[in-house]
Design a protein around this motif. Structure first.
Motif, short mmCIF file in Angstrom:
data_model
loop_
_atom_site.label_atom_id
_atom_site.label_comp_id
_atom_site.label_asym_id
_atom_site.label_seq_id
_atom_site.Cartn_x
_atom_site.Cartn_y
_atom_site.Cartn_z
N ALA A 84 4.35 -8.71 -2.14
CA ALA A 84 3.97 -8.15 -0.86
C ALA A 84 5.58 -7.90 -0.15
N THR A 87 6.94 -4.44 -0.21
CA THR A 87 6.21 -3.40 0.32
C THR A 87 7.31 -2.25 1.10
N ASN A 88 6.99 -1.10 0.86
CA ASN A 88 7.70 -0.15 1.70
C ASN A 88 6.88 0.21 3.02
N GLY A 92 3.54 1.87 2.07
CA GLY A 92 2.49 0.62 1.78
C GLY A 92 2.57 0.36 0.35
N LEU A 93 3.57 0.91 -0.40
CA LEU A 93 3.71 0.87 -1.93
C LEU A 93 4.96 -0.04 -2.15
N LEU A 94 4.77 -1.01 -3.24
CA LEU A 94 5.94 -1.65 -3.64
C LEU A 94 7.18 -0.80 -3.66
N GLN A 118 9.40 3.31 -5.85
CA GLN A 118 8.07 3.41 -5.74
C GLN A 118 7.38 3.99 -7.13
N ASN A 123 3.12 0.00 -9.54
CA ASN A 123 2.27 0.06 -8.40
C ASN A 123 0.79 0.04 -8.93
N TYR A 126 0.26 -3.55 -9.82
CA TYR A 126 -0.07 -4.00 -8.53
C TYR A 126 -1.52 -3.90 -8.08
N GLN A 152 -6.10 -4.56 0.69
CA GLN A 152 -4.75 -4.24 0.21
C GLN A 152 -4.66 -3.49 -1.03
N VAL A 156 -3.11 0.31 -1.49
CA VAL A 156 -2.09 0.71 -2.43
C VAL A 156 -2.48 2.08 -3.24
#
Length: 271
Positions: A84, A87-88, A92-94, A118, A123, A126, A152, A156
C-alpha cells in the motif's frame, strides 16, 4: 506459484507448498517480500510477494488448514501494508518506481515495460491479492479487515479500468510512467484477464487483443515460458480454449522439437 499448479494436477501434494510459504514469510523484511527463500540473494520482486499471498489462499482452499493460515496471517498483513505504500495518491493504483527487475517486478523475462509505473499487470495481481487476502481474513473471523481489503480491491479495479483501459482499442496499456501511457503489451492483457480485472462485457475484446499480440513465430517470442502461464490462464478464463490450445501446440511443440526434455527458462534456451 506456477509449478504448484502442475503439482496440483500431477500429485495433489500440499506439504511442499506449506514449507515454501513458511520460508518466504520468514524472509519478509517488515513486509518487504524477498523473492527467493531461504536465501533472498537481494531480490525483492513485488509480484513474487503477491504470488506468495495467492499461494497461501490456494493452500487454504485445498486443505482448509486455518492453523497455518493463522500463523502466517501477520506476514500477510505486513505484506499488504508494504504494498500500500506504493499507492499513487491521485489514481489509487500501485505506482512502482523505475528500477532493475530484481527490485521492482519481474512479470516475465519479456515484460520490460510492464514492471514499473502504474502497471496493468502489477495492479491486476494486486487486485487479486487483495481479494485472496480478504478470503483468508474471513476464514480467520477478521471480518473488518476482510471488508477493508475488498473495498480496496474494488477501488483498484475501478481505477485500473478507468485509467489503464482503452475502450476504443479494447486493450490495456502496459503502464503509465512519468504521466505517459506506454503501449499495450500481451502481458497487460493476459494479467488483466487471468486476475479477473476485466469487466465481463470487455472480456471478448481483450482476449481478441491478447491472441492477436502473441508472436506467431515461437522462434521470436514476445512472451516467455513463465509468462505463458498467465496467457493461458487468461484465455481459459475468457473461454478461449481453442486459441489457448493452438498456442500450446505452437510454442511448446517448438520447444519439444528443439530437444527439450523439461521446461526451459526461455523458449530458445538451447541457443
Amino acid at each position: 506459484f506456477v509449478i504448484d499448479h502442475a503439482n496440483m494436477a500431477a500429485f495433489g501434494d500440499s506439504a511442499v507448498l506449506a514449507r515454501g510459504l513458511w520460508q518466504l514469510a520468514e524472509a519478509f523484511e517488515n513486509g518487504r517480500p524477498q523473492a527467493l527463500a531461504p536465501n533472498g540473494a537481494g531480490n525483492y520482486m513485488l509480484d513474487y510477494g503477491m504470488l506468495w499471498a495467492q499461494s497461501l489462499a490456494s493452500y487454504y482452499q485445498r486443505t482448509g488448514d486455518t492453523a497455518l493460515v493463522g500463523q502466517l496471517y501477520p506476514a500477510l498483513g505486513s505484506l499488504l501494508g508494504y504494498l500500500a505504500g506504493y499507492t499513487n495518491p491521485t489514481s489509487g493504483l500501485l505506482d512502482i518506481p523505475y528500477g532493475d527487475w530484481s527490485q521492482t517486478s519481474l512479470i516475465d523475462w519479456a515484460a520490460s515495460t510492464d514492471r514499473y509505473g502504474q502497471s496493468t499487470a502489477v495492479n491486476a495481481l494486486y487486485y487479486r491479492t487483495l481479494l485472496d487476502a480478504a478470503g483468508l481474513a474471513d476464514a480467520l473471523g477478521d471480518t473488518a479487515q476482510a471488508a477493508a481489503w475488498r473495498l480496496q480491491a474494488a477501488q483498484v479495479k475501478a481505477a485500473a479500468n478507468t485509467r489503464l483501459y482503452l475502450p476504443a482499442s479494447g486493450a490495456y496499456v502496459a503502464t503509465i510512467y512519468g504521466g505517459q501511457a506506454r503501449p499495450a503489451t500481451p502481458h497487460a492483457q493476459a494479467w488483466a484477464l487471468a486476475n479477473d480485472l476485466v469487466p465481463p462485457s470487455e472480456q471478448g475484446r481483450v482476449a481478441d487483443k491478447l491472441v492477436s499480440m502473441i508472436s506467431p513465430d515461437p522462434a521470436t517470442p514476445n512472451v516467455e515460458i513463465y509468462g505463458m502461464f498467465w496467457v493461458l490462464e487468461g484465455l481459459g478464463r475468457a473461454g478461449r480454449i481453442a486459441e489457448a490450445n493452438a498456442i500450446i501446440r505452437r510454442y511448446y511443440g517448438y520447444m519439444l522439437d528443439r530437444g527439450a526434455t523439461t521446461w526451459w527458462e526461455l523458449f530458445n534456451s538451447n541457443r
